[in-house]
Design a protein around this motif. Structure first.
Motif, short mmCIF file in Angstrom:
data_model
loop_
_atom_site.label_atom_id
_atom_site.label_comp_id
_atom_site.label_asym_id
_atom_site.label_seq_id
_atom_site.Cartn_x
_atom_site.Cartn_y
_atom_site.Cartn_z
N ARG A 184 0.87 -1.18 0.00
CA ARG A 184 0.00 0.00 0.00
C ARG A 184 0.90 1.23 0.00
NH1 ARG A 184 -2.81 2.56 5.03
NH2 ARG A 184 -4.17 4.12 4.09
N PHE A 185 0.57 2.21 -0.84
CA PHE A 185 1.43 3.38 -1.00
C PHE A 185 0.60 4.65 -0.86
CE2 PHE A 185 3.01 -0.17 -3.55
CZ PHE A 185 4.28 -0.34 -3.01
N GLY A 186 1.17 5.64 -0.18
CA GLY A 186 0.45 6.88 0.04
C GLY A 186 1.36 8.09 -0.08
N LEU A 187 0.77 9.23 -0.39
CA LEU A 187 1.52 10.47 -0.50
C LEU A 187 1.69 11.06 0.89
CD1 LEU A 187 2.87 12.26 -2.55
CD2 LEU A 187 0.67 13.35 -2.99
N ALA A 188 2.95 11.23 1.30
CA ALA A 188 3.24 11.69 2.66
C ALA A 188 2.62 13.06 2.92
CB ALA A 188 4.75 11.74 2.87
N GLY A 189 2.07 13.20 4.10
CA GLY A 189 1.58 14.49 4.54
C GLY A 189 0.25 14.91 3.96
N MET A 190 -0.45 14.00 3.26
CA MET A 190 -1.72 14.37 2.66
C MET A 190 -2.89 14.03 3.58
SD MET A 190 -1.42 15.81 -0.24
CE MET A 190 -3.15 15.67 -0.68
N PRO A 191 -3.76 14.99 3.81
CA PRO A 191 -5.05 14.65 4.41
C PRO A 191 -5.88 13.91 3.35
CG PRO A 191 -5.02 16.95 3.78
CD PRO A 191 -3.65 16.42 3.49
N GLY A 192 -6.86 13.16 3.78
CA GLY A 192 -7.73 12.50 2.79
C GLY A 192 -7.32 11.10 2.45
N LEU A 193 -6.32 10.55 3.16
CA LEU A 193 -6.01 9.14 3.01
C LEU A 193 -7.17 8.33 3.59
CD1 LEU A 193 -2.25 9.22 4.07
CD2 LEU A 193 -3.16 8.99 1.76
N SER A 194 -7.39 7.13 3.05
CA SER A 194 -8.53 6.34 3.51
C SER A 194 -8.31 5.87 4.95
CB SER A 194 -8.75 5.14 2.59
OG SER A 194 -7.71 4.19 2.71
N ARG A 195 -7.05 5.67 5.31
CA ARG A 195 -6.68 5.35 6.69
C ARG A 195 -5.25 5.83 6.89
NH1 ARG A 195 -8.40 -0.83 8.00
NH2 ARG A 195 -7.19 -0.31 9.85
N ALA A 196 -4.87 5.99 8.15
CA ALA A 196 -3.51 6.41 8.44
C ALA A 196 -2.53 5.28 8.09
CB ALA A 196 -3.38 6.77 9.91
N PHE A 197 -1.31 5.67 7.76
CA PHE A 197 -0.25 4.70 7.52
C PHE A 197 0.48 4.42 8.82
CE2 PHE A 197 -1.11 5.53 3.18
CZ PHE A 197 -0.54 4.50 2.46
#
Length: 184
Positions: free
Chosen positions: A168-181
């Motif tokens: 699972r990959f996410g953009l650091a520091g972005m609000p709006g992620l489906s769940r926290a990393f």
DNA sequence: CTTACGATTCCCT
DNA sequence: GGGAATCGTAAGC
């Protein structure tokens, strides 16, 4: 104005999932920046393609750069970008920026694009989009420009198998992620 | 043919 | 934090 699919068809699922973080997605005029993805591979116990082609997952074995859309829990739709044969990347969250008014009409309350089912509702993704190319017509994906962003990794959401793969990959520091990393 | 189970979301406590 | 909603798919008998 078709501009074509911007990614190398030879990218493996994880490389494509990373490349899609920070890319921009539009479905018939609504969309935003992709901020969360998950990779699924051919030899992957958690992947729909794990047991080979079926009528449901046939798009995963079709051409790269096309959509794989499936129904989840009998209710929601989920949108994937197909990579190499049997591989796909689930789009899990966007930072919405295009066609906000239309998306808010489709989702009057709650988060707009935080979660794979929610973003499909906001973008009005249909089952008829299954197998459709990201060629710049109805489905548009544009690669990010500039320096590679900080990308978070973690275990995929909602799986009971292959939970050790941090795909699972996410953009650091972005609000709006489906769940926290998890803490990096 | 039967049945168990999700690559989820929403609402309740 | 926990459970219901809801139905297509595919494994199992």
């Amino acid at each position: 104005m078709a501009h074509g699919y911007p990614f190398d068809p030879a990218l493996d699922a994880c490389a494509l999932a990373r490349a899609l973080v920070g890319a921009h997605l539009t479905v018939r005029g609504t969309g935003g920046m992709i901020i969360e993805t998950e990779a699924y591979a051919r030899d992957d116990p958690a992947s729909h393609s794990h047991h080979g082609p079926t009528s449901r997952n046939r798009s995963m074995f079709g051409p790269p750069g096309h959509a794989y859309v499936y129904r989840s829990y009998g209710i929601h739709l989920c949108l994937n970008v197909v990579g190499r044969p049997g591989e796909a990347v689930l789009i899990r969250a966007l930072a919405p920026d295009t066609g906000m008014e239309l998306m808010r009409q489709r989702r009057p309350a709650g988060p707009l694009c935080a979660g794979p089912g929610r973003l499909c509702q906001a973008l009005d993704v249909q089952m008829t989009d299954d197998g459709r190319p990201f060629d710049g017509d109805a489905l548009v994906v544009m690669a990010r420009t500039g320096a590679p962003p900080g990308i978070l990794t973690g275990p995929r959401i909602g799986l009971s198998r292959a939970t050790d793969r941090l795909w699972r990959f996410g953009l650091a520091g972005m609000p709006g992620l489906s769940r926290a990393f998890p803490k990096q």
